[in-house]
Design a protein around this motif. Structure first.
Motif, PDB file in Angstrom:
ATOM      1  N   THR A   1       0.753  -1.119   0.008  1.00 36.49           N
ATOM      2  CA  THR A   1      -0.106  -0.094   0.102  1.00 36.49           C
ATOM      3  C   THR A   1       0.936   1.299   0.141  1.00 36.49           C
ATOM      4  OG1 THR A   1      -1.601  -1.130   1.256  1.00 36.49           O
ATOM      5  CG2 THR A   1      -1.756   1.168   1.324  1.00 36.49           C
ATOM      6  N   GLY A   2       0.446   2.215  -0.689  1.00 37.80           N
ATOM      7  CA  GLY A   2       0.986   3.295  -0.749  1.00 37.80           C
ATOM      8  C   GLY A   2       0.546   4.564   0.236  1.00 37.80           C
ATOM      9  N   PHE A   3       1.306   5.054   1.235  1.00 34.40           N
ATOM     10  CA  PHE A   3       0.707   6.006   2.302  1.00 34.40           C
ATOM     11  C   PHE A   3       1.610   7.180   2.135  1.00 34.40           C
ATOM     12  CE2 PHE A   3      -0.025   1.801   4.186  1.00 34.40           C
ATOM     13  CZ  PHE A   3      -1.123   2.100   5.137  1.00 34.40           C
ATOM     14  N   LEU A   4       0.623   8.264   2.283  1.00 33.16           N
ATOM     15  CA  LEU A   4       1.255   9.652   2.349  1.00 33.16           C
ATOM     16  C   LEU A   4       1.051  10.281   3.793  1.00 33.16           C
ATOM     17  CD1 LEU A   4       2.550  12.479   1.374  1.00 33.16           C
ATOM     18  CD2 LEU A   4       0.338  12.781   0.281  1.00 33.16           C
ATOM     19  N   ILE A   5       2.253  10.658   4.570  1.00 34.77           N
ATOM     20  CA  ILE A   5       2.080  10.792   5.854  1.00 34.77           C
ATOM     21  C   ILE A   5       2.675  12.140   6.187  1.00 34.77           C
ATOM     22  CG2 ILE A   5       2.378  10.157   8.332  1.00 34.77           C
ATOM     23  CD1 ILE A   5       2.825   7.359   7.241  1.00 34.77           C
ATOM     24  N   SER A   6       1.669  13.191   6.752  1.00 31.93           N
ATOM     25  CA  SER A   6       2.405  14.155   7.231  1.00 31.93           C
ATOM     26  C   SER A   6       2.611  14.166   8.744  1.00 31.93           C
ATOM     27  CB  SER A   6       1.472  15.315   6.938  1.00 31.93           C
ATOM     28  OG  SER A   6       0.151  15.325   7.699  1.00 31.93           O
ATOM     29  N   GLY A   7       3.515  15.044   9.327  1.00 29.16           N
ATOM     30  CA  GLY A   7       3.934  14.745  10.686  1.00 29.16           C
ATOM     31  C   GLY A   7       4.530  13.202  10.910  1.00 29.16           C
ATOM     32  N   GLY A   8       5.136  12.916   9.932  1.00 28.05           N
ATOM     33  CA  GLY A   8       5.766  11.391  10.056  1.00 28.05           C
ATOM     34  C   GLY A   8       7.027  11.439  10.943  1.00 28.05           C
ATOM     35  N   THR A   9       7.383  12.363  11.608  1.00 27.58           N
ATOM     36  CA  THR A   9       8.774  12.456  12.401  1.00 27.58           C
ATOM     37  C   THR A   9       8.241  12.773  14.026  1.00 27.58           C
ATOM     38  OG1 THR A   9       9.429  14.733  11.908  1.00 27.58           O
ATOM     39  CG2 THR A   9      10.271  13.260  10.373  1.00 27.58           C
ATOM     40  N   GLY A  10       7.011  12.869  14.003  1.00 32.10           N
ATOM     41  CA  GLY A  10       6.529  13.193  15.320  1.00 32.10           C
ATOM     42  C   GLY A  10       6.546  11.937  16.162  1.00 32.10           C
ATOM     43  N   PHE A  11       5.817  11.607  17.152  1.00 33.67           N
ATOM     44  CA  PHE A  11       5.870  10.894  18.361  1.00 33.67           C
ATOM     45  C   PHE A  11       5.004   9.663  17.528  1.00 33.67           C
ATOM     46  CE2 PHE A  11       2.848   9.459  21.995  1.00 33.67           C
ATOM     47  CZ  PHE A  11       3.729   8.348  22.155  1.00 33.67           C
ATOM     48  N   ILE A  12       3.698   9.946  17.334  1.00 31.29           N
ATOM     49  CA  ILE A  12       3.065   8.960  16.397  1.00 31.29           C
ATOM     50  C   ILE A  12       3.465   8.697  15.259  1.00 31.29           C
ATOM     51  CG2 ILE A  12       0.689   8.262  15.718  1.00 31.29           C
ATOM     52  CD1 ILE A  12      -0.505  10.086  17.922  1.00 31.29           C
ATOM     53  N   GLY A  13       3.865   9.437  14.476  1.00 25.64           N
ATOM     54  CA  GLY A  13       4.413   9.636  12.749  1.00 25.64           C
ATOM     55  C   GLY A  13       5.444   8.538  12.929  1.00 25.64           C
ATOM     56  N   THR A  14       6.474   8.738  13.710  1.00 29.60           N
ATOM     57  CA  THR A  14       7.506   8.118  13.507  1.00 29.60           C
ATOM     58  C   THR A  14       7.520   6.458  13.817  1.00 29.60           C
ATOM     59  OG1 THR A  14       9.058   9.696  14.582  1.00 29.60           O
ATOM     60  CG2 THR A  14       9.852   7.595  14.846  1.00 29.60           C
ATOM     61  N   ALA A  15       6.413   6.107  14.861  1.00 29.76           N
ATOM     62  CA  ALA A  15       5.937   4.656  15.205  1.00 29.76           C
ATOM     63  C   ALA A  15       5.209   4.188  14.050  1.00 29.76           C
ATOM     64  CB  ALA A  15       5.215   4.640  16.461  1.00 29.76           C
ATOM     65  N   LEU A  16       4.547   4.964  13.366  1.00 27.02           N
ATOM     66  CA  LEU A  16       3.630   4.294  12.079  1.00 27.02           C
ATOM     67  C   LEU A  16       4.574   4.263  11.046  1.00 27.02           C
ATOM     68  CD1 LEU A  16       0.917   3.989  10.833  1.00 27.02           C
ATOM     69  CD2 LEU A  16       0.684   6.536  10.389  1.00 27.02           C
ATOM     70  N   VAL A  17       5.395   4.950  10.713  1.00 28.36           N
ATOM     71  CA  VAL A  17       6.157   5.090   9.563  1.00 28.36           C
ATOM     72  C   VAL A  17       6.843   3.690   9.936  1.00 28.36           C
ATOM     73  CG1 VAL A  17       8.043   6.048   8.330  1.00 28.36           C
ATOM     74  CG2 VAL A  17       6.158   7.512   8.660  1.00 28.36           C
ATOM     75  N   GLU A  18       7.689   3.810  10.850  1.00 27.74           N
ATOM     76  CA  GLU A  18       8.487   2.364  11.181  1.00 27.74           C
ATOM     77  C   GLU A  18       7.864   1.092  11.051  1.00 27.74           C
ATOM     78  OE1 GLU A  18      10.541   3.074  14.758  1.00 27.74           O
ATOM     79  OE2 GLU A  18      12.061   4.244  13.811  1.00 27.74           O
ATOM     80  N   GLY A  19       6.557   1.174  11.437  1.00 26.45           N
ATOM     81  CA  GLY A  19       5.736  -0.057  11.419  1.00 26.45           C
ATOM     82  C   GLY A  19       5.241  -0.375   9.951  1.00 26.45           C
ATOM     83  N   LEU A  20       5.057   0.563   9.165  1.00 28.44           N
ATOM     84  CA  LEU A  20       4.526   0.399   7.814  1.00 28.44           C
ATOM     85  C   LEU A  20       5.697  -0.131   7.003  1.00 28.44           C
ATOM     86  CD1 LEU A  20       2.184   3.427   7.220  1.00 28.44           C
ATOM     87  CD2 LEU A  20       1.560   1.111   7.534  1.00 28.44           C
TER      88      LEU A  20
END
Length: 523
Positions: A179-198
């Motif tokens: 899946t292709g994800f576009l994430i804003s705030g990807g270096t924040g607290f929640i965003g970092t965990a989400l990006v690493e998991g994806l």
């Protein structure tokens, strides 16, 4: 010469303290980063050496072989510092202020040891001895600095140990089509965990960041990082947009300038993403929009989530959340499924409010704020990530959701549970009026929390990984969620997910099959 050396040494102490507090603790939060384990080990080792040297310089005058030992420690410190420079450049992008301060520290340190070399040139040939000496108040200042840096060394060493033992990020949506994800705030607290998991799950991730170089370095070049939506092509294959961008609301007082910055960081990014979505040839299937329970206003009790609450006039947090949600609302007119996460306070040892509160409680300074009866709606980071997975997999999940744990509590109950888990007392009380005077309007977040329940999630039989507070607080310390990271299923239904059969209206509205899953291959 000796006075010059002591002056330079005290300057080094002050500069080092500023660097540690401002950059390592407040800006970079190294103690909470799994990727910073090696850097923390180096900081710990260097701090122990500095602490020993400060005590020597404060009270002793080494001669002969003792002087050689001092210089050996200095050379080891220099080697560790050079190694630290290499590790820092390889793992993170230093802010300009930190680079400047490191340069000043290096120059001052060089001058300091050059002066020390000149002052002790005659002591090499003297009999080996440690002669007592005193520099008056400066000796006591150096002793205090040695104690402080010793505490910092212990903290960094323990944090490095914990970070090194931290499990790798759980692979999110593992086994699902890429899946292709576009994430804003990807270096924040929640965003970092989400990006690493994806990324661990094998998905394509694009991070929209104000500093794409820093973002690329943080994720080891495994994700595409852009600074502007103009860099996205019109035929870009983005399946899911996750809009998390927004400056932290907890921080400086909410002055007019601060309020403008908080609004701009959320609304400007949302408008830019919406403009890209409108011109995109391939609309994303899902837009996940962040919001917060502050939408309901101080002292409020949330009603049904599908009924839009009226923002409380004069309540900045409520107005900010309402405007943020409304800025994303038009995407649903283009056939994009819009799902809004009204987040409570997100708990995890890697960021958010928990590390700060845990540090305070571990020092015995956990305090009940005001009367302590204000509601404290929280959710564990694992459940936020699990919600994202379910929102992607189940097309019946649309509209707003209160993303808070069912085991909500008062602020006093939270403080006592946190202290109890750390085996510390919680006897302090902070009256409301000093907080209101010191924090101004921002104090409402601590003293006037709305009582919020996850009604829609419970109606859809969503199973929380951490439904109770004690389990959520112990998850980081005892690895209570290790089964989650190892891929074991959560007790309950087969997937530990939303059972969409409980809510036929949502399934019918979304037009999905009886399993409630997407079979298009996009998600």
């Amino acid at each position: 010469m000796e006075r010059v050396f002591i002056a330079l040494l005290l300057l080094q102490v002050v500069l080092g303290a500023i660097d540690t507090v401002a950059h390592h603790e407040l800006m970079e939060k190294l103690a909470n980063r799994r990727s910073a384990a090696l850097e923390l080990k180096l900081h710990s080792a260097r701090a122990f050496i500095y602490g020993a040297l400060f005590l020597v310089f404060a009270w002793l005058h080494p001669q002969g072989l003792w002087l050689a030992l001092v210089w050996a420690l200095v050379l080891v410190e220099v080697a560790i510092t050079l190694w630290d420079f290499v590790v820092e450049d390889a793992t993170r992008l230093l802010p300009p202020t930190e680079r400047v301060l490191h340069t000043v520290l290096a120059v001052n340190g060089g001058a300091m040891f050059a002066v020390y070399a000149l002052a002790t040139a005659q002591d090499w040939s003297a009999p080996s001895a440690l002669l007592p000496i005193s520099h008056g108040w400066a000796s006591w200042a150096l002793t205090a600095a040695a104690l402080g840096i010793g505490v910092s060394a212990l903290r960094d060493g323990l944090a490095a140990r914990v970070n090194a033992a931290e499990p790798a990020p759980r692979a999110l949506l593992a086994g699902q089509p890429q899946t292709g994800f576009l994430i804003s705030g990807g270096t924040g607290f929640i965003g970092t965990a989400l990006v690493e998991g994806l990324v661990a799950g094998g998905h394509r991730v694009t991070v929209l960041s104000r500093d794409p170089r820093r973002a690329a370095l943080r994720f080891g070049g495994r994700v595409r990082c852009i600074a502007d939506t103009a860099e996205l092509r019109g035929d870009e294959a983005i399946d899911v947009v996750v809009n998390l961008a927004g400056a932290p609301v907890v921080g400086p007082r909410w002055t007019p300038t601060r309020k403008h910055a908080l609004r701009a960081s959320r609304l400007d990014t949302t408008h830019a993403l919406r403009a890209w979505c409108e011109r995109s040839q391939h609309k994303p299937a899902l837009w996940l929009q962040a919001s917060a329970i502050g939408l309901y206003g101080a002292h409020a009790r949330s009603g049904p989530e599908l009924r839009e609450p009226a923002a409380q006039a004069g309540d900045f947090a409520s107005e900010l959340c309402r405007d943020w949600e409304r800025a994303a609302a038009p995407v649903s007119e283009w056939g994009v499924r819009l799902t809004t996460m009204r987040l409570g306070l997100v708990l995890h040892r890697s960021g958010g409010v928990l590390p700060m509160l845990s540090l305070s409680a571990s020092l015995g300074a956990g305090a009940v704020l005001g009367d302590g009866k204000q509601w404290f709606a929280w959710v564990h980071l694992d459940d936020v990530l699990r919600f994202v997975e379910q929102a992607v997999e189940h097309v019946g999940m649309r509209g707003p959701y209160n993303l808070v744990a069912p085991g909500g509590c008062t602020q006093a109950e939270f403080t006592r549970a946190l202290a109890r888990g750390l085996h510390r007392p919680a006897w302090l009380r902070m009256p409301a009026w000093p907080l209101r005077q010191a924090l101004g309007e921002m104090s409402t977040m601590l003293l006037d929390g709305p009582k919020v329940e996850p009604r829609r999630l419970l109606d859809q039989r969503y199973r929380f990984l951490h439904p109770d507070l004690d389990g959520a607080l112990s998850a980081g310390r005892e690895r209570a969620c290790r089964s989650t990271y190892s891929g074991e299923e959560h007790p309950g239904d087969q997937h530990g997910t939303v059972e969409s059969g409980r809510n036929e209206s949502l399934r019918h509205e979304a037009g999905c099959d009886e399993s409630g899953r997407i079979h298009s291959g996009l998600l």
